[in-house]
Motif scaffolding. Structure first.
Motif, mmCIF file in Angstrom:
data_model
loop_
_atom_site.group_PDB
_atom_site.id
_atom_site.type_symbol
_atom_site.label_atom_id
_atom_site.label_comp_id
_atom_site.label_asym_id
_atom_site.label_seq_id
_atom_site.Cartn_x
_atom_site.Cartn_y
_atom_site.Cartn_z
ATOM 1 N N ALA A 241 0.739 -1.325 -0.058
ATOM 2 C CA ALA A 241 0.158 -0.034 0.097
ATOM 3 C C ALA A 241 0.836 1.367 -0.066
ATOM 4 N N ASP A 242 1.875 1.268 0.836
ATOM 5 C CA ASP A 242 2.782 2.662 0.900
ATOM 6 C C ASP A 242 4.137 2.300 0.122
ATOM 7 N N ASP A 243 4.131 1.362 -0.652
ATOM 8 C CA ASP A 243 5.547 1.216 -1.475
ATOM 9 C C ASP A 243 5.719 2.050 -2.579
ATOM 10 N N LEU A 244 6.645 2.887 -2.755
ATOM 11 C CA LEU A 244 6.743 3.890 -3.557
ATOM 12 C C LEU A 244 7.993 3.638 -4.381
ATOM 13 N N THR A 245 8.474 2.374 -4.361
ATOM 14 C CA THR A 245 9.621 1.984 -5.132
ATOM 15 C C THR A 245 9.372 1.868 -6.338
ATOM 16 N N GLU A 246 10.119 2.382 -7.516
ATOM 17 C CA GLU A 246 10.059 2.494 -9.006
ATOM 18 C C GLU A 246 9.207 3.613 -9.370
ATOM 19 N N LEU A 247 8.130 3.938 -8.595
ATOM 20 C CA LEU A 247 7.132 4.926 -9.144
ATOM 21 C C LEU A 247 7.825 6.319 -9.915
ATOM 22 N N PRO A 248 8.718 6.772 -9.211
ATOM 23 C CA PRO A 248 9.394 7.997 -9.592
ATOM 24 C C PRO A 248 9.911 7.635 -11.309
ATOM 25 N N LEU B 191 14.854 -7.128 -12.040
ATOM 26 C CA LEU B 191 15.806 -7.461 -10.982
ATOM 27 C C LEU B 191 17.208 -7.709 -11.809
ATOM 28 N N ASN B 192 18.136 -6.849 -11.335
ATOM 29 C CA ASN B 192 19.501 -7.069 -12.083
ATOM 30 C C ASN B 192 20.301 -8.310 -11.658
ATOM 31 N N ALA B 193 19.855 -9.230 -12.100
ATOM 32 C CA ALA B 193 20.392 -10.584 -11.826
ATOM 33 C C ALA B 193 21.682 -10.766 -12.072
ATOM 34 N N ASP B 194 22.295 -10.184 -13.061
ATOM 35 C CA ASP B 194 23.744 -10.207 -13.492
ATOM 36 C C ASP B 194 24.550 -9.603 -12.422
ATOM 37 N N ASN B 195 24.174 -8.545 -11.723
ATOM 38 C CA ASN B 195 24.804 -8.054 -10.356
ATOM 39 C C ASN B 195 24.809 -8.768 -9.191
ATOM 40 N N HIS B 196 23.981 -9.782 -9.072
ATOM 41 C CA HIS B 196 23.787 -10.389 -7.622
ATOM 42 C C HIS B 196 23.878 -11.949 -8.027
ATOM 43 N N GLU C 297 17.048 3.064 -23.079
ATOM 44 C CA GLU C 297 17.543 3.424 -21.997
ATOM 45 C C GLU C 297 17.243 2.565 -20.876
ATOM 46 N N ARG C 298 18.120 2.747 -19.939
ATOM 47 C CA ARG C 298 18.153 1.764 -18.625
ATOM 48 C C ARG C 298 18.442 2.780 -17.541
ATOM 49 N N ARG C 299 17.274 2.798 -16.526
ATOM 50 C CA ARG C 299 17.320 3.510 -15.376
ATOM 51 C C ARG C 299 17.728 2.892 -14.166
ATOM 52 N N PRO C 300 18.464 2.981 -13.335
ATOM 53 C CA PRO C 300 18.558 2.445 -11.865
ATOM 54 C C PRO C 300 17.288 2.873 -11.160
ATOM 55 N N VAL C 301 16.818 1.917 -10.466
ATOM 56 C CA VAL C 301 15.501 2.371 -9.465
ATOM 57 C C VAL C 301 16.073 2.426 -8.201
ATOM 58 N N ARG C 302 16.016 3.657 -7.754
ATOM 59 C CA ARG C 302 16.061 3.752 -6.246
ATOM 60 C C ARG C 302 15.377 3.239 -5.240
ATOM 61 N N LEU C 303 15.992 2.401 -4.404
ATOM 62 C CA LEU C 303 15.121 1.568 -3.416
ATOM 63 C C LEU C 303 14.878 2.205 -2.105
ATOM 64 N N SER D 181 20.034 -1.914 0.883
ATOM 65 C CA SER D 181 20.425 -2.827 1.508
ATOM 66 C C SER D 181 21.374 -3.802 0.588
ATOM 67 N N PRO D 182 22.651 -4.330 0.890
ATOM 68 C CA PRO D 182 23.145 -5.092 0.136
ATOM 69 C C PRO D 182 22.687 -6.396 0.089
ATOM 70 N N ASP D 183 21.529 -6.823 0.751
ATOM 71 C CA ASP D 183 20.780 -8.066 0.695
ATOM 72 C C ASP D 183 19.926 -7.774 -0.528
ATOM 73 N N LEU D 184 19.238 -6.668 -0.867
ATOM 74 C CA LEU D 184 18.380 -6.566 -1.966
ATOM 75 C C LEU D 184 19.186 -6.551 -3.199
ATOM 76 N N HIS D 185 18.150 -6.962 -4.209
ATOM 77 C CA HIS D 185 18.608 -6.891 -5.623
ATOM 78 C C HIS D 185 18.614 -5.507 -6.004
ATOM 79 N N ASP D 186 19.734 -5.277 -7.331
ATOM 80 C CA ASP D 186 19.506 -4.133 -7.878
ATOM 81 C C ASP D 186 18.213 -4.221 -8.647
#
Length: 272
Positions: free
Chosen positions: A39-46, A165-170, A249-255, A259-264
């Motif tokens: 409900a309050d997750d703003l990830t990727e919206l911007p 999910l940037n699996a290549d970096n994880h 274009e590729r844009r990094p999504v700001r989490l 956290s190092p445990d989260l996927h890019d």
């Protein structure tokens, strides 16, 4: 897609005395929990909104769920079609969309029940959005069908926006032991999320365990599971290119909580 628990989730469920197997995360009760969690997750919206503003014409949102991304897309003032395979999710979205707070501009919103890889809508969309890294819910055949249908319904200058999910970096673990997080939902409940890996099959097994407490100190638990693909970005690039798309274009999504445990996570802006 069959659900499966990992060893960590199995151990937690045994400790809680939970004997029933986890339900599908997109079941009726699972959908309600998912709506509460996001409900309050703003990830990727911007990032999605910034890219969508550069397009024109009607918008198609795939795997819309209960409307986490739908609401800000409606604020753009363009006709929107939302597709989801869960009747429960769409019912929640319809209830929200009927309120002024959710859709203050009274933008035209069409709700379509259907799988993201087998949807049936008219073409002419200037923008197609697939958020929440939902591409990982599909196998290779499903992804091929998705890309084909998206290409058909886009205008010549339309764009396909998807988060991945940037699996290549994880580096995925080589065992079935995954990671486990605990987070509070409200004053009387919390959520345990356990993730196991199946590297041989390129899959992640996610189990969500909801524990709520009563006024008398007792508790009850419910469990939901989902299998998602752990995709190599290079493979995804090849599949997209094979269907006539190019990644503009590729844009990094700001989490919200880095956290190092989260996927890019990245937003890919694709065109024909």
């Amino acid at each position: 897609m069959n659900t499966a628990t990992d060893e960590t989730a199995d151990a937690i469920l045994r400790i809680l005395g939970h004997v029933d197997p986890p339900e599908d995360l997109y079941s009726v009760s699972g959908s309600r929990l998912y709506d509460q969690i996001t409900a309050d997750d703003l990830t990727e919206l911007p990032e999605i909104l910034a890219a969508a503003r550069k397009t024109s014409g009607p918008i198609l949102e795939l795997a819309s769920g209960s409307g986490r991304i739908t609401r800000p897309l409606l604020a753009l003032g363009r006709p929107l079609t939302a597709v989801d395979s869960s009747p429960e999710m769409l019912a929640m979205l319809k209830e929200k969309a009927d309120t002024k707070a959710f859709n203050p501009r009274r933008v035209q919103l069409e709700l379509v029940e259907g799988d993201m890889s087998r949807f049936d809508v008219d073409g002419g969309f200037g923008c197609v959005v697939l958020g929440a890294s939902s591409i990982t819910l599909l196998d290779s055949a499903g992804r091929w069908e998705l890309f084909r249908r998206v290409r058909e319904c886009l205008t010549p200058d339309g764009q396909f926006l998807l988060t991945v999910l940037n699996a290549d970096n994880h580096q995925a673990p080589v065992t079935n032991h995954g990671r486990c997080t605990v987070s509070a939902l409200d004053e009387d409940s919390f959520l345990i999320t356990a993730e196991g890996r199946d590297p041989a099959n390129g899959a992640r097994h996610v189990t969500m365990i909801h524990v709520s407490f009563g006024v008398d100190g007792t508790y009850r638990s419910s469990a939901y599971a989902s299998d998602v693909a752990f995709l190599s970005n290079s493979l995804l690039e090849e599949e997209i290119a094979a269907e006539g798309f190019s990644i503009i274009e590729r844009r990094p999504v700001r989490l919200a909580s880095p956290s190092p445990d989260l996927h890019d996570v990245e937003l890919w802006v694709c065109g024909k």
